[in-house]
Write an enzyme that holds these catalytic residues in place. Sequence first.
Site, short mmCIF file in Angstrom:
data_model
loop_
_atom_site.label_atom_id
_atom_site.label_comp_id
_atom_site.label_asym_id
_atom_site.label_seq_id
_atom_site.Cartn_x
_atom_site.Cartn_y
_atom_site.Cartn_z
N LYS A 1 0.83 -1.20 0.00
CA LYS A 1 0.00 0.00 0.00
C LYS A 1 0.88 1.26 0.00
O LYS A 1 0.62 2.19 -0.74
CB LYS A 1 -0.93 -0.02 1.21
N LYS B 1 -3.67 -12.90 -9.83
CA LYS B 1 -4.28 -13.63 -8.72
C LYS B 1 -5.75 -13.20 -8.56
O LYS B 1 -6.04 -12.00 -8.57
CB LYS B 1 -3.51 -13.31 -7.43
N LYS C 1 -11.12 -10.44 -4.58
CA LYS C 1 -12.32 -9.60 -4.51
C LYS C 1 -12.00 -8.18 -4.93
O LYS C 1 -12.81 -7.48 -5.51
CB LYS C 1 -12.79 -9.51 -3.05
P1 ADP Z 1 -9.37 -11.68 -1.49
O1 ADP Z 1 -7.97 -11.56 -2.02
O2 ADP Z 1 -10.32 -11.98 -2.57
O3 ADP Z 1 -9.77 -10.51 -0.65
P2 ADP Z 1 -9.06 -13.04 0.99
O4 ADP Z 1 -7.78 -12.29 1.19
O5 ADP Z 1 -10.24 -12.65 1.78
O6 ADP Z 1 -9.39 -12.95 -0.56
O7 ADP Z 1 -8.77 -14.58 1.14
C1 ADP Z 1 -9.54 -15.52 1.84
C2 ADP Z 1 -8.86 -16.86 1.73
O8 ADP Z 1 -8.87 -17.32 0.39
C3 ADP Z 1 -7.41 -16.86 2.18
O9 ADP Z 1 -7.09 -18.07 2.83
C4 ADP Z 1 -6.67 -16.71 0.88
O10 ADP Z 1 -5.37 -17.22 0.95
C5 ADP Z 1 -7.54 -17.53 -0.06
N1 ADP Z 1 -7.44 -16.98 -1.41
C6 ADP Z 1 -7.87 -15.78 -1.82
N2 ADP Z 1 -7.63 -15.59 -3.12
C7 ADP Z 1 -7.02 -16.70 -3.56
C8 ADP Z 1 -6.50 -17.13 -4.82
N3 ADP Z 1 -6.61 -16.37 -5.91
N4 ADP Z 1 -5.93 -18.34 -4.89
C9 ADP Z 1 -5.85 -19.14 -3.81
N5 ADP Z 1 -6.32 -18.81 -2.59
C10 ADP Z 1 -6.89 -17.61 -2.45
#
Ligand code: ADP
Length: 340
Positions: free
Chosen positions: A111, A207, A210
């Site tokens: 950030k 990757k 959200k």
């Molecule tokens: P986001 O990046 O969409 O905000 P989060 O950080 O809330 O997702 O992640 C929630 C869980 O899902 C975590 O355990 C994270 O490691 C897993 N996760 C999120 N995005 C991915 C991805 N693209 N591939 C694998 N695991 C993921």
Amino acid sequence: MRTLSGIQPSGALHLGNYFGAIRQFVSLQEEEGEALYFIANLHALTTVRDGSALERYTTAVALDFLALGLDPGRSILFRQSDVPFHTELYWILGTLTPMALLERGHSYKDKLARGFGADHGLFAYPLLMAADILLYRADRVPVGKDQKQHLEIARDVATKFNLAYVPGYDPQDPEAREKKHRPGILKLPEPLILDSTAVVPGTDGQKMSKSYGNAIDLFGTDKALKKQIMGIVTDSTPVEAPKVPETNTVFLLLKLFLPPSDIETLAESFRRGGTGYGAYKKQLLDAFHAAFDPARARRQELEKDLGAVEAILRDGAERAEAIARPVIEDVRRAVGVTGR
Ligand code: ADP
Ligand code: TRP
């Protein structure tokens, strides 16, 4: 064996969350021991600045979890904010945490690098996560690869706490196998990372997240789902030309749904050429429906009785609190804040 993990209610859950995290949560509850899964609503405050939206997302994640197979009979499902010990332990851990440790945090560093002013919540995020884990003396924490650094920070902070407050604690022998040592008050957790699906790519090849606008949502409408899948960015290789599977987003996503024996067949089809990306995307859409339609139907049923979902969360919070209480009491005693 105690398993614990959390997920932020910061928006709709997507395929990355499923393959990177939730699928493991569901299969781990079959195993011996206890499983705790919580909705990290306090963490989500670092990105969601709309109270009613956060309440909605929190309920949505509870519905998603239940629809995808988390069974409150076998796992403890709760809301982070329902167990106030999380923030208490977080503060205590903060008094032992060097600034430099948190300054190395990926999300904080990123950030700053992107020129945004970071707030204290984002800076301290890994520490609240450490408290989430250490409060339950969790043995293992199933997460996606991106969370690996946070687990290292949790282990680091647990060690610092034990060194400061447990005479005879030896970081080389944290469980005190040797008689002359004493075990830590806080247990060092192990990350559990599924390598085969460690990073699920999003529709733009980055990757899936959200926050990047590249997600394929698990519980969107049929129409939205079709739009997301058909909108996966591909190169302009003509239908008949050979294609490179290893770097292709459609291949990498489709692979997640196939048994290992079919993956090589799919890769050969890519290399052979003759099939266009549109056809592969259609195959992906069908595979998605076959895999998730039962959960999608279940979620619609659950949505009709939100009172029952709330009752599951409250019961989960009570069970979680019962596990956490002796730990926070040990911590309070060690640091000298027992009070009444
Ligand atoms: P986001 O990046 O969409 O905000 P989060 O950080 O809330 O997702 O992640 C929630 C869980 O899902 C975590 O355990 C994270 O490691 C897993 N996760 C999120 N995005 C991915 C991805 N693209 N591939 C694998 N695991 C993921
Ligand atoms: N930071 C995690 C994520 O974004 C969510 C989380 C919060 C978590 N506390 C946790 C995961 C404790 C595992 C254990 O995915």
